[in-house]
Scaffold this active site. Structure first.
Site, short mmCIF file in Angstrom:
data_model
loop_
_atom_site.label_atom_id
_atom_site.label_comp_id
_atom_site.label_asym_id
_atom_site.label_seq_id
_atom_site.Cartn_x
_atom_site.Cartn_y
_atom_site.Cartn_z
CG ASN A 101 -3.61 3.75 -3.08
OD1 ASN A 101 -4.01 2.86 -4.02
ND2 ASN A 101 -3.90 5.16 -3.47
CB ILE A 102 -5.61 1.32 2.46
CG1 ILE A 102 -5.09 -0.07 1.53
CG2 ILE A 102 -6.76 1.16 3.11
CD1 ILE A 102 -4.72 -1.05 2.89
CD GLU A 103 -7.19 7.83 -1.16
OE1 GLU A 103 -8.34 8.02 -1.60
OE2 GLU A 103 -6.02 8.07 -2.11
CB CYS B 293 1.93 4.94 0.02
SG CYS B 293 1.73 6.73 0.42
CD GLU C 14 4.78 3.46 -2.71
OE1 GLU C 14 3.73 3.13 -2.40
OE2 GLU C 14 5.46 4.45 -3.44
CB CYS D 282 5.39 9.94 -1.20
SG CYS D 282 5.24 8.61 0.44
CB CYS E 229 6.76 5.06 0.36
SG CYS E 229 5.05 4.99 0.76
#
Ligand code: THU
Length: 130
Positions: free
Chosen positions: A42-44, A53, A55, A90, A93
């Protein structure tokens, strides 16, 4: 590849997680039909809704390298290094996975093995628009 091995790859992928806002690290390991593994985390973003996310990172990496046929994905998530609690994918994804994977895509979580259709029994797809 063994279920446990793919899950271990997902845990490894979570090490690269950029999740300074949620503190929740997620890793995904996507297995192609020819046995390659694409990892994603995940890359915020400070603009929260732009977060990607794990995935989807894995799917986009694979598709951008020319791989579109997948047999399984393992997902691992943790806020403190304990990946024993299942991290369910989620809805966004699942929709992205469903573009490239059939109902029988295997989804490996810490609590066992599922199929894409367990989480997304019906989907919006190309046929929905015809
Ligand atoms: N997250 C994922 O990477 N995959 C999911 O399927 C659910 C949520 C991430 C997004 C965000 O960085 C953090 O988990 C908390 O929502």
């Amino acid at each position: 590849m063994e279920r446990k091995e793919l899950f271990a790859e997902a845990v490894k992928a979570a090490e690269m997680s950029y999740s300074k806002y949620s503190g929740f690290s997620v890793g995904a390991a996507l297995l192609t039909v020819d046995g390659l593994v694409f990892k994603g985390c995940n890359i915020e973003n400070a603009s929260f809704s732009l977060t990607n996310c794990a995935e989807r990172t894995a799917v986009f990496k694979a598709v951008s390298e020319g791989y579109m046929n997948f047999s399984a994905i393992a997902i691992a998530g943790s806020s403190g290094g304990d990946f024993s609690k299942p991290c369910y994918p989620c809805g966004a994804c699942l929709q992205v996975l469903s573009e490239f994977c059939g109902d029988d895509l295997i989804i490996i979580l810490s609590d066992g093995e599922y199929k894409l259709s367990d989480f997304l029994p019906k989907r919006f797809c190309e046929e929905s628009m015809k």
